[in-house]
Design an enzyme around this catalytic site. Structure first.
Site, PDB file in Angstrom:
ATOM      1  N   LEU A  94     136.392 -53.737   4.544  1.00 35.71           N
ATOM      2  CA  LEU A  94     135.052 -54.284   4.690  1.00 35.71           C
ATOM      3  C   LEU A  94     135.189 -55.772   4.984  1.00 35.71           C
ATOM      4  CD1 LEU A  94     133.193 -52.530   1.718  1.00 35.71           C
ATOM      5  CD2 LEU A  94     133.659 -51.691   4.033  1.00 35.71           C
ATOM      6  N   ILE A 116     146.466 -38.880  -1.043  1.00 36.45           N
ATOM      7  CA  ILE A 116     147.924 -38.832  -1.152  1.00 36.45           C
ATOM      8  C   ILE A 116     148.353 -37.398  -1.467  1.00 36.45           C
ATOM      9  CG2 ILE A 116     149.890 -39.578  -2.590  1.00 36.45           C
ATOM     10  CD1 ILE A 116     148.573 -42.297  -2.834  1.00 36.45           C
ATOM     11  N   LEU A 160     138.917 -35.737  -3.180  1.00 30.25           N
ATOM     12  CA  LEU A 160     138.923 -36.429  -1.898  1.00 30.25           C
ATOM     13  C   LEU A 160     140.388 -36.718  -1.597  1.00 30.25           C
ATOM     14  CD1 LEU A 160     137.280 -37.862   0.388  1.00 30.25           C
ATOM     15  CD2 LEU A 160     137.399 -39.933  -0.999  1.00 30.25           C
ATOM     16  N   CYS A 176     138.271 -39.119  -6.187  1.00 29.03           N
ATOM     17  CA  CYS A 176     137.662 -37.856  -6.577  1.00 29.03           C
ATOM     18  C   CYS A 176     136.685 -38.060  -7.721  1.00 29.03           C
ATOM     19  CB  CYS A 176     138.739 -36.853  -6.988  1.00 29.03           C
ATOM     20  SG  CYS A 176     139.852 -37.505  -8.234  1.00 29.03           S
ATOM     21  N   GLY A 188     141.360 -41.889  -9.016  1.00 32.13           N
ATOM     22  CA  GLY A 188     141.892 -43.221  -8.762  1.00 32.13           C
ATOM     23  C   GLY A 188     143.199 -43.189  -8.006  1.00 32.13           C
TER      24      GLY A 188
END
Length: 632
Positions: free
Chosen positions: A259, A52, A49, A2, A74
């Site tokens: 990635l 959890i 965002l 976030c 985080g």
């Protein structure tokens, strides 16, 4: 996860509209929801965002009596065990989120005690109404960003500088001292950013603001002290540590991908994680397409790989948008593929694991003294390292004065004190070259030596030159370039990027590994590669490091782009910063292939693009698709 933003100002009566405007500037960091906490002294804003506790993890979160509030960016990977301890101590939880663990942990242990317990990446702000103080902390390595602005009665702090622009008391002004060091380092190298009076909370530090008094304190640092493990024990410990860290970093209520490039770092993480989705990127130039090697590895591991090609038009048309999201100019070429890679991953996942930090912790950079492919030169260099310090330095000074021969640089760096030659992993212009093209107002700044000496002072007692270089990069190149672009460009696409190598338990192991197991005649990052080879196809971990190859040279030799860059260099306002004849000469010779100064041109170009976005253009950049490319 976030974006967070806050300000303290007792003179502002109606804080809500200001806070909302500031939160809108970082909506990309948290598109799912927003929240706020406002009183007579402070305003805290949050964009979420969801990762959890998808239903209950909205912020700010308040304690039982509403006297303490927190906003947090985080992930805390050991929050569940700390939560159990806090429940046993009598704390009442309203959510299952790691955010609330930080809140009650602050109440129970204090800020110092809390930071000793947590394992994760974080930037959080806590308003304590009982003490009338604002407390904030940034994680151990600086994975998550935190900036502040302090001028008179106004204090602003948050994830991204662009949010500060919407505060009516923020004075947007260029920090003239930032440009000259940037020309050498390729990123904003000072503690003060390119915006005057805007600073970073350093990695491994927390702050308290009380009655307008700001105090910043360090709570963690790397401390390299060699252990007594054998090579095999070291490889075992690395492998266990990475497996534990990847397992901790996979905690999520949404899907986690990775990635994947051709290098050992992301390959190791991917091979341990075994995600459903892996992602790779390349350019419309076969020499610069890492997707082929990544696809080969994914196939051999039995994993799905999604890759894409970035066209020249796509890359260059969206370069202003990339620099906007970075907040400050960063001419690291890998910014371009990283932006498009996270944009690609966003189609399938919300969380991605990546390989940042391995080179700094496990000595992977060639500039640590690995410049020769000759085994004989490497073996001789290892012998030089074992000599008494005075003899070793004397040999280095002799080598420095000698005519060039194959292996001279390798042998010099194997014997010289780090302070004499190493300024960090990136170097573009030297200071004389910068002075030759910068206008006088922009030549006044801290010297490169003054900047790096701050780190070297802290490790002056080290006998190991490689450890000195690692320490410098951990506090310079990594937080101000590598991690900054990783966070900003992932969050630009509403993606959370996690870095399992940069876990404090992995770091505790890494700081004890003898250099001879990391950088030796066999390879760089030797012990890490041996651990990775337990999971990867035979010899995959020994592949040569490529980074993110970007076709800058080809772009600058392409006439349409050359003309576009030249047009920018010729703008009247550019004369404020540069000798225009000098920079046009560098560009023209690069285009005509009379010299290869692509990095110098790109560094100048990057700064001018960034300055135009923030100080000249009236509209913010938006994504520009390539009309000739088919988008999924």
């Amino acid at each position: 996860m976030c974006g967070i933003i806050a300000f303290a100002d007792k003179t502002m009566l109606n804080k809500k509209p200001v806070l909302n405007n500031m939160m809108d500037m970082i909506k990309h960091r948290g598109p799912n929801s927003s929240g706020e906490y406002i009183n007579d002294t402070v305003a805290l804003g949050f964009r979420r965002l969801s990762i959890i506790d998808l239903k209950g993890g909205s912020q700010p979160i308040l304690n039982e009596d509403g006297s303490v509030a927190i906003i947090f960016n985080g992930e805390i990977y050991n929050y569940q065990s700390i939560r159990e301890d806090l429940l046993a101590a009598g704390h009442i939880f309203k959510t299952h989120a790691d955010t609330e663990v930080l809140l009650h942990g602050y109440e129970e242990y204090g800020i110092d005690g809390l930071l000793k317990k947590v394992r994760g990446m974080f930037a959080f702000l806590i308003w304590d109404d009982n003490k009338q103080q604002l407390v904030g902390a940034r994680d151990f390595f600086g994975i998550k960003p935190m900036y502040y602005y302090h001028d008179g009665d106004t204090f602003i702090v948050g994830s991204e500088i662009k949010a500060f622009l919407k505060h009516p008391k923020f004075k947007k002004e260029l920090n003239k001292e930032a440009l000259k060091p940037y020309m050498t380092f390729q990123y904003s190298a000072l503690d003060e950013t390119f915006f005057k009076n805007v600073y970073r909370i350093p990695e491994g530090h927390y702050f308290t603001l009380k009655d307008g008094d700001l105090k910043i304190q360090q709570y963690w640092d790397m401390d390299f002290k060699e252990n007594n493990l054998s090579l095999e024990e070291t490889i075992d410990a690395i492998d266990k540590s990475i497996e534990d860290s990847v397992n901790a970093h996979r905690i999520s209520e949404v899907e986690v991908g990775s990635l994947l490039s051709s290098g050992v770092d992301s390959s190791y993480i991917t091979s341990v994680l075994r995600p459903e989705h892996t992602f790779s990127i390349g350019f419309d130039n076969k020499k610069y397409h890492e997707g082929d090697a990544a696809k080969e590895l994914a196939d051999r591991l039995g994993l799905e790989n999604t890759s894409d090609i970035v066209t020249e038009k796509e890359a260059l048309n969206n370069f202003p948008l990339i620099q906007y999201h970075l907040d400050e100019p960063d001419s690291n070429p890998s910014c371009v593929p990283l932006y498009f890679l996270t944009k690609l991953a966003h189609k399938d996942v919300t969380v991605i694991l990546s390989g940042e930090g391995a080179d700094e912790l496990f000595a992977g950079y060639a500039n640590y003294g690995y410049h020769s492919h000759s085994k004989a030169v490497r073996v001789f260099g290892e012998g030089l390292k074992k000599l008494p310090k005075g003899m070793k330095y004397s040999i280095a000074h002799t080598l420095k004065k000698m005519p060039n021969f194959h292996g001279r640089l390798h042998l010099y760096e194997a014997s010289a004190p780090a302070e004499e030659f190493f300024i960090g992993e990136a170097r573009v212009f030297n200071e004389d070259q910068s002075a030759a093209i910068l206008k006088p107002d922009y030549q006044q700044s801290h010297s490169v030596q003054e900047i790096v000496t701050e780190s070297y002072k802290k490790v002056r007692h080290y006998d190991d030159e490689v450890k000195k270089m690692q320490y410098l990069d951990i506090h310079q190149f990594m937080p101000k370039d590598i991690l900054l672009k990783a966070d900003k460009l992932a969050m630009a696409n509403s993606m959370e990027l996690r870095v399992p190598f940069l876990d404090k338990e992995v770091a505790a192991l890494a700081e004890g590994i003898p250099t001879k197991y990391l950088l030796n005649a066999e390879n760089s990052k030797y012990a890490l590669r041996e651990a990775a080879n337990r999971h990867l196809p035979k010899e995959w971990a020994d592949r040569e490091k490529l980074g993110f190859p970007v076709p800058i040279k080809q772009w600058l030799e392409d006439e349409p782009f050359y003309k576009e860059v030249r047009n920018l260099f010729e703008q009247e306002w550019v004369s404020e910063f540069f000798d225009q004849d000098a920079i046009l000469d560098i560009l023209d010779k690069t285009f005509r292939q009379e010299s290869d100064d692509r990095r110098k041109v790109w560094t100048i170009y990057t700064f001018l693009v960034w300055y135009k976005v923030f100080f000249i253009d009236e509209e913010l950049p938006t994504f520009v698709p390539d009309a000739d490319k088919a988008y999924a």
